[in-house]
Design a protein around this motif. Structure first.
Motif, PDB file in Angstrom:
ATOM      1  N   PHE A   1       0.807  -1.219   0.000  1.00 19.16           N
ATOM      2  CA  PHE A   1       0.000   0.000   0.000  1.00 19.16           C
ATOM      3  C   PHE A   1       0.840   1.268   0.000  1.00 19.16           C
ATOM      4  CE2 PHE A   1      -2.568  -3.118   2.420  1.00 19.16           C
ATOM      5  CZ  PHE A   1      -3.674  -3.165   1.586  1.00 19.16           C
ATOM      6  N   ARG A   2       0.316   2.331  -0.603  1.00 15.86           N
ATOM      7  CA  ARG A   2       0.885   3.661  -0.371  1.00 15.86           C
ATOM      8  C   ARG A   2       0.323   4.082   0.983  1.00 15.86           C
ATOM      9  NH1 ARG A   2      -0.418   8.687  -4.111  1.00 15.86           N
ATOM     10  NH2 ARG A   2      -2.446   8.354  -3.173  1.00 15.86           N
TER      11      ARG A   2
ATOM     12  N   LYS B   1       7.909   7.358   3.182  1.00 13.85           N
ATOM     13  CA  LYS B   1       8.881   7.186   2.106  1.00 13.85           C
ATOM     14  C   LYS B   1       8.953   5.709   1.732  1.00 13.85           C
ATOM     15  CE  LYS B   1      11.955  11.090   2.890  1.00 13.85           C
ATOM     16  NZ  LYS B   1      13.290  11.519   3.345  1.00 13.85           N
ATOM     17  N   GLY B   2       9.122   5.484   0.465  1.00 17.90           N
ATOM     18  CA  GLY B   2       9.207   4.125  -0.039  1.00 17.90           C
ATOM     19  C   GLY B   2       7.865   3.520  -0.396  1.00 17.90           C
ATOM     20  N   SER B   3       6.769   4.099   0.107  1.00 17.01           N
ATOM     21  CA  SER B   3       5.455   3.518  -0.166  1.00 17.01           C
ATOM     22  C   SER B   3       4.758   4.181  -1.350  1.00 17.01           C
ATOM     23  CB  SER B   3       4.561   3.585   1.077  1.00 17.01           C
ATOM     24  OG  SER B   3       4.107   4.901   1.329  1.00 17.01           O
TER      25      SER B   3
ATOM     26  N   LEU C   1       7.131   2.317  -6.978  1.00 20.10           N
ATOM     27  CA  LEU C   1       7.142   0.879  -7.236  1.00 20.10           C
ATOM     28  C   LEU C   1       8.577   0.428  -7.462  1.00 20.10           C
ATOM     29  CD1 LEU C   1       4.068   0.547  -9.588  1.00 20.10           C
ATOM     30  CD2 LEU C   1       4.189   0.008  -7.151  1.00 20.10           C
ATOM     31  N   PRO C   2       9.028  -0.664  -6.938  1.00 23.84           N
ATOM     32  CA  PRO C   2       8.303  -1.479  -5.956  1.00 23.84           C
ATOM     33  C   PRO C   2       8.213  -0.751  -4.621  1.00 23.84           C
ATOM     34  CG  PRO C   2      10.540  -2.289  -6.183  1.00 23.84           C
ATOM     35  CD  PRO C   2      10.379  -1.165  -7.184  1.00 23.84           C
ATOM     36  N   ARG C   3       7.106  -0.967  -3.938  1.00 26.00           N
ATOM     37  CA  ARG C   3       6.856  -0.299  -2.660  1.00 26.00           C
ATOM     38  C   ARG C   3       7.555  -1.038  -1.521  1.00 26.00           C
ATOM     39  NH1 ARG C   3       2.565   3.037  -3.997  1.00 26.00           N
ATOM     40  NH2 ARG C   3       1.041   2.150  -5.427  1.00 26.00           N
ATOM     41  N   ARG C   4       8.027  -0.259  -0.576  1.00 24.10           N
ATOM     42  CA  ARG C   4       8.519  -0.796   0.694  1.00 24.10           C
ATOM     43  C   ARG C   4       8.639   0.383   1.639  1.00 24.10           C
ATOM     44  NH1 ARG C   4      11.568  -5.429   2.866  1.00 24.10           N
ATOM     45  NH2 ARG C   4      12.507  -4.712   4.803  1.00 24.10           N
TER      46      ARG C   4
END
Length: 123
Positions: free
Chosen positions: A19-20, A52-54, A57-60
């Motif tokens: 998810f964002r 940050k990171g969400s 892509l790829p999300r983390r």
């Protein structure tokens, strides 16, 4: 399984990569009363931020540590934003969240068993 120690989120973490994680800007600690570390967020709009990171892509999520599907933790668990607090692995009656099970299946983890009692919203 002890209801006080069992937390399936600590061996999953897939929601933190799916998810964002967007929330109202004032939850960040650079606003009065905010608690989410602002350095771990980015601006979306005038009123919204995300972890940050969400947003890419790829999300983390930048607060996620460990290996998804094995052993993970949220490095800001006590200061995580509202969306993280509100996404339950289990509902209050012990029923697994179907969206959680769907995400778990996408990385080869089994569905969650029914569990008595209330668990934390997320790791």
């Amino acid at each position: 399984m002890d209801e006080y120690t069992f937390n399936p989120c600590l061996s999953c973490g897939i929601c933190c990569t799916h998810f964002r994680i967007a929330f109202y800007w004032a939850e960040a600690d650079d606003a009065p009363g905010g608690f989410v570390p602002a350095a771990m967020t980015e601006k979306l709009t005038h009123h919204m931020r995300c972890m940050k990171g969400s947003n890419d892509l790829p999300r983390r999520c930048s607060a996620l540590s460990g290996k998804v599907g094995e052993r993970v933790a949220c490095t800001i668990y006590e200061n995580r934003p509202t969306p993280c607090r509100e996404f339950p692995a289990y509902f209050d009656d012990g029923t697994p969240n179907p969206k959680c099970d769907e995400l778990r299946a996408s990385i080869g983890l089994p569905p969650l068993p029914w569990h008595p009692g209330t668990l934390p919203a997320a790791a």
